[in-house]
Design a protein around this motif. Structure first.
Motif, PDB file in Angstrom:
ATOM      1  N   TYR A  22     -32.817  65.134  31.194  1.00  0.00           N
ATOM      2  CA  TYR A  22     -32.058  65.183  29.938  1.00  0.00           C
ATOM      3  C   TYR A  22     -32.029  63.862  29.174  1.00  0.00           C
ATOM      4  CZ  TYR A  22     -30.215  69.212  32.511  1.00  0.00           C
ATOM      5  OH  TYR A  22     -30.090  70.362  33.246  1.00  0.00           O
ATOM      6  N   ALA A 131     -31.166  60.605  12.798  1.00  0.00           N
ATOM      7  CA  ALA A 131     -30.074  61.569  12.699  1.00  0.00           C
ATOM      8  C   ALA A 131     -28.737  60.854  12.900  1.00  0.00           C
ATOM      9  CB  ALA A 131     -30.238  62.666  13.752  1.00  0.00           C
ATOM     10  N   GLU A 132     -27.706  61.395  12.298  1.00  0.00           N
ATOM     11  CA  GLU A 132     -26.386  60.774  12.391  1.00  0.00           C
ATOM     12  C   GLU A 132     -25.580  61.439  13.502  1.00  0.00           C
ATOM     13  OE1 GLU A 132     -24.826  60.677   8.332  1.00  0.00           O
ATOM     14  OE2 GLU A 132     -26.826  60.155   7.616  1.00  0.00           O
ATOM     15  N   GLN A 133     -25.323  60.675  14.552  1.00  0.00           N
ATOM     16  CA  GLN A 133     -24.595  61.195  15.722  1.00  0.00           C
ATOM     17  C   GLN A 133     -23.662  60.090  16.218  1.00  0.00           C
ATOM     18  OE1 GLN A 133     -22.702  62.764  17.713  1.00  0.00           O
ATOM     19  NE2 GLN A 133     -24.213  64.386  18.063  1.00  0.00           N
ATOM     20  N   ASN A 143     -32.406  58.841  25.116  1.00  0.00           N
ATOM     21  CA  ASN A 143     -32.886  59.874  24.179  1.00  0.00           C
ATOM     22  C   ASN A 143     -33.578  59.174  23.019  1.00  0.00           C
ATOM     23  OD1 ASN A 143     -30.623  62.776  24.236  1.00  0.00           O
ATOM     24  ND2 ASN A 143     -31.616  61.679  25.896  1.00  0.00           N
ATOM     25  N   MET A 167     -30.540  59.755   7.543  1.00  0.00           N
ATOM     26  CA  MET A 167     -30.720  60.975   6.751  1.00  0.00           C
ATOM     27  C   MET A 167     -30.162  60.819   5.333  1.00  0.00           C
ATOM     28  SD  MET A 167     -32.198  63.426   8.534  1.00  0.00           S
ATOM     29  CE  MET A 167     -32.779  63.459  10.236  1.00  0.00           C
TER      30      MET A 167
ATOM     31  N   LEU B  54     -44.889  67.456  18.706  1.00  0.00           N
ATOM     32  CA  LEU B  54     -44.730  66.129  19.334  1.00  0.00           C
ATOM     33  C   LEU B  54     -46.074  65.480  19.671  1.00  0.00           C
ATOM     34  CD1 LEU B  54     -41.697  66.577  21.777  1.00  0.00           C
ATOM     35  CD2 LEU B  54     -41.713  65.727  19.421  1.00  0.00           C
ATOM     36  N   ARG B 129     -20.478  67.585  17.958  1.00  0.00           N
ATOM     37  CA  ARG B 129     -21.255  68.204  16.897  1.00  0.00           C
ATOM     38  C   ARG B 129     -22.736  67.894  17.088  1.00  0.00           C
ATOM     39  NH1 ARG B 129     -17.294  70.517  16.648  1.00  0.00           N
ATOM     40  NH2 ARG B 129     -15.810  70.786  14.955  1.00  0.00           N
ATOM     41  N   LEU B 130     -23.595  68.845  16.741  1.00  0.00           N
ATOM     42  CA  LEU B 130     -25.042  68.616  16.821  1.00  0.00           C
ATOM     43  C   LEU B 130     -25.501  67.805  15.611  1.00  0.00           C
ATOM     44  CD1 LEU B 130     -25.980  72.221  17.935  1.00  0.00           C
ATOM     45  CD2 LEU B 130     -26.332  70.167  19.313  1.00  0.00           C
ATOM     46  N   ALA B 131     -26.244  66.744  15.866  1.00  0.00           N
ATOM     47  CA  ALA B 131     -26.817  65.947  14.777  1.00  0.00           C
ATOM     48  C   ALA B 131     -27.944  66.731  14.113  1.00  0.00           C
ATOM     49  CB  ALA B 131     -27.345  64.625  15.319  1.00  0.00           C
ATOM     50  N   GLU B 132     -28.140  66.463  12.840  1.00  0.00           N
ATOM     51  CA  GLU B 132     -29.179  67.175  12.088  1.00  0.00           C
ATOM     52  C   GLU B 132     -30.467  66.354  12.070  1.00  0.00           C
ATOM     53  OE1 GLU B 132     -27.349  68.427   8.377  1.00  0.00           O
ATOM     54  OE2 GLU B 132     -25.487  68.867   9.469  1.00  0.00           O
ATOM     55  N   GLN B 133     -31.475  66.848  12.755  1.00  0.00           N
ATOM     56  CA  GLN B 133     -32.765  66.154  12.863  1.00  0.00           C
ATOM     57  C   GLN B 133     -33.881  67.198  12.756  1.00  0.00           C
ATOM     58  OE1 GLN B 133     -35.330  64.358  12.401  1.00  0.00           O
ATOM     59  NE2 GLN B 133     -34.351  62.558  13.319  1.00  0.00           N
ATOM     60  N   PRO B 134     -34.350  67.482  11.547  1.00  0.00           N
ATOM     61  CA  PRO B 134     -35.367  68.528  11.360  1.00  0.00           C
ATOM     62  C   PRO B 134     -36.636  68.303  12.185  1.00  0.00           C
ATOM     63  CG  PRO B 134     -34.501  67.768   9.242  1.00  0.00           C
ATOM     64  CD  PRO B 134     -33.924  66.864  10.278  1.00  0.00           C
ATOM     65  N   LEU B 135     -36.980  67.048  12.472  1.00  0.00           N
ATOM     66  CA  LEU B 135     -38.212  66.782  13.225  1.00  0.00           C
ATOM     67  C   LEU B 135     -38.129  67.295  14.659  1.00  0.00           C
ATOM     68  CD1 LEU B 135     -39.046  63.169  12.018  1.00  0.00           C
ATOM     69  CD2 LEU B 135     -40.228  65.290  11.408  1.00  0.00           C
ATOM     70  N   LEU B 136     -36.932  67.451  15.161  1.00  0.00           N
ATOM     71  CA  LEU B 136     -36.761  67.910  16.544  1.00  0.00           C
ATOM     72  C   LEU B 136     -36.113  69.286  16.632  1.00  0.00           C
ATOM     73  CD1 LEU B 136     -35.538  64.548  18.129  1.00  0.00           C
ATOM     74  CD2 LEU B 136     -37.835  65.536  18.220  1.00  0.00           C
ATOM     75  N   LYS B 140     -37.297  72.606  22.557  1.00  0.00           N
ATOM     76  CA  LYS B 140     -36.581  72.407  23.828  1.00  0.00           C
ATOM     77  C   LYS B 140     -37.124  71.115  24.437  1.00  0.00           C
ATOM     78  CE  LYS B 140     -34.798  75.186  27.654  1.00  0.00           C
ATOM     79  NZ  LYS B 140     -33.405  75.397  27.242  1.00  0.00           N
ATOM     80  N   ASN B 143     -34.494  65.326  25.160  1.00  0.00           N
ATOM     81  CA  ASN B 143     -33.377  64.496  24.650  1.00  0.00           C
ATOM     82  C   ASN B 143     -32.135  65.373  24.571  1.00  0.00           C
ATOM     83  OD1 ASN B 143     -34.659  61.952  22.321  1.00  0.00           O
ATOM     84  ND2 ASN B 143     -35.294  62.479  24.382  1.00  0.00           N
ATOM     85  N   ARG B 144     -31.386  65.450  25.614  1.00  0.00           N
ATOM     86  CA  ARG B 144     -30.321  66.455  25.692  1.00  0.00           C
ATOM     87  C   ARG B 144     -28.941  65.844  25.925  1.00  0.00           C
ATOM     88  NH1 ARG B 144     -33.441  70.246  23.731  1.00  0.00           N
ATOM     89  NH2 ARG B 144     -31.717  69.984  22.314  1.00  0.00           N
ATOM     90  N   GLU B 146     -26.605  65.307  23.825  1.00  0.00           N
ATOM     91  CA  GLU B 146     -25.547  66.041  23.115  1.00  0.00           C
ATOM     92  C   GLU B 146     -25.041  67.193  23.977  1.00  0.00           C
ATOM     93  OE1 GLU B 146     -27.541  67.122  19.490  1.00  0.00           O
ATOM     94  OE2 GLU B 146     -26.661  65.435  18.389  1.00  0.00           O
ATOM     95  N   MET B 167     -22.938  68.888  12.240  1.00  0.00           N
ATOM     96  CA  MET B 167     -22.110  67.884  11.561  1.00  0.00           C
ATOM     97  C   MET B 167     -21.494  68.444  10.276  1.00  0.00           C
ATOM     98  SD  MET B 167     -22.137  64.916  13.180  1.00  0.00           S
ATOM     99  CE  MET B 167     -22.987  64.432  14.701  1.00  0.00           C
TER     100      MET B 167
END
Lengths: 271, 271
Positions: A22, A131-133, A143, A167, B54, B129-136, B140, B143-144, B146, B167
């Motif tokens: 992970y 990404a904003e986290q 990660n 972003m 990737l 909250r899940l970050a917004e990262q369109p590239l990923l 699956k 990078n887990r 979150e 978010m």
């Protein structure tokens, strides 16, 4: 030199390791000079903060002693320390009884061209956005796919580093560096509350600048502020400071505050 | 049963593996019934898509053959397949010559309470909250953090899963599941273009519902839509479908479309 896993020579980790499964862990990349880890207190301070935020329980005095002992054997080079949440049960749930795994790896001194520090560098303008986290912001955790993707955006040697925005198009950092700008005498680096890695050299430079009486600020930076800056430089705990001369159509001269801080950092790193 | 690394029995990976260093890789968790990997084509299709995005180069027919052979030996259980970008040079840069590492691990069948599927479950409302990262998004990947942080938000057994928003407070998924709602006969699941994992069972359920003539949509879902839904369920490729009865102050009945799809999925998974 052999790597160490939990204090013993080893070159592998179990497949059950949560670092592999992970990216569940943290790392530090530490310059070693004359057998001594440079800026060790700052590295361990960031690591402790990361352990607190990720609920990783480890004996920090043991970690310190291992880093000191390994560095003494390495002599000159770069020490990479990884802490993972040990072995996994099935699924994301943490095993409260699993011991944190301590990994220490050594490598020869970094071989970046000296010209990077002398003449300054060109930054590649990465399209990859951070990404904003807030839960992970500032941490040097495992990660790092965003950095992997960003670093793959350029292959040429004309670009020594890449510029990463978030972003919302804020200027954050390099792929493996933090970034500073100087504007009207103010030394400014990005606020890393949403994303980015709070670098040890960044913290050291902020402290050194304050000690010099230079006004410093940690705040959001937009691209226009970057463009208008009087000086720009990037930094990390291995290479110190590289002045930035160009990024896409933007260009800057190497300025006096950059040179002054570079001198201080070179003395620390013995470059 | 022994794990395999690159087709050979092994229980470890080198410390240089980029899966460990950066979470630089992908994984699949595959139910195995009577020696057969369930929904294998969908798993391998998502894996191929992830490899493309990737830039991981691997012989996919070799991967398929290894999964088939390992599953045959495992018989009943769960097969975890990990692909990493092999060994690292120093830094984030990819080594174009490094071979992708293939890791196959087996474990006994999942032991979730049968009541989860029969009576339905309660979701923990995760603050993470899940970050917004369109590239990923959708992948699956390894990078887990979150999910690790979200899963640590609750310890009680009253909550079988957690609800994750992004978010912008959109309803995205569970910590280890995808989520569907039924509203006025429409089967709806979250658009995963910004974050989330595009689950294999989610894809199968969308296809099965379409085959039944049920109107389906993939779109943004807000909390109010979730609250007003006629039916809510979560799914993954190991446990199939769990109806959702409660999440914080929200509650739902187990509805007919959930039960119909559950029957189809149970037949697939032989539960």
């Amino acid at each position: 030199m052999h790597c160490w896993v939990d204090g013993q020579p080893a070159d592998t980790v179990p497949l059950k390791d949560r670092g592999l499964a992970y990216g569940d862990g943290l790392f530090e990349t530490i310059a070693v000079k004359a057998g001594r880890p440079v800026l060790l207190d700052r590295h361990l301070q960031r690591l402790e903060e990361g352990c607190r935020r990720l609920a990783l329980k480890v004996d920090h005095s043991l970690v310190r002693n291992e880093v000191l002992a390994y560095a003494a054997g390495l002599g000159e080079g770069v020490l990479k320390l990884i802490l993972t949440r040990g072995d996994s049960l099935r699924g994301y749930g943490m095993n409260p009884d699993a011991a944190v795994r301590r990994i220490v790896q050594g490598s020869p001194p970094a071989s970046y061209p000296l010209a990077h520090g002398i003449d300054g560098i060109r930054l590649f303008p990465c399209a990859t956005r951070l990404a904003e986290q807030p839960l992970l912001a500032g941490l040097k955790h495992l990660n790092r796919l965003e950095q992997v993707i960003a670093r793959a955006e350029w292959q040429d040697v004309e670009h020594a580093e890449g510029l990463m925005l978030d972003m919302s198009e804020r200027v954050i950092e390099g792929v493996f560096s933090n970034l500073f700008i100087v504007s009207n005498g103010l030394l400014l680096t990005a606020d890393l509350k949403r994303c980015g890695v709070a670098g040890v050299m960044r913290a050291e430079i902020l402290a050194q600048a304050e000690a010099l009486g230079v006004p410093v600020a940690v705040a959001d930076i937009n691209v226009e502020q970057l463009r208008q800056a009087d000086e720009v430089f990037v930094c990390n705990s291995v290479y110190g400071i590289w002045p930035v001369r160009e990024c896409a159509a933007m260009s800057w001269s190497v300025g006096p505050l950059t040179r002054k801080l570079q001198g201080i950092v070179r003395a620390l790193l013995d470059i």
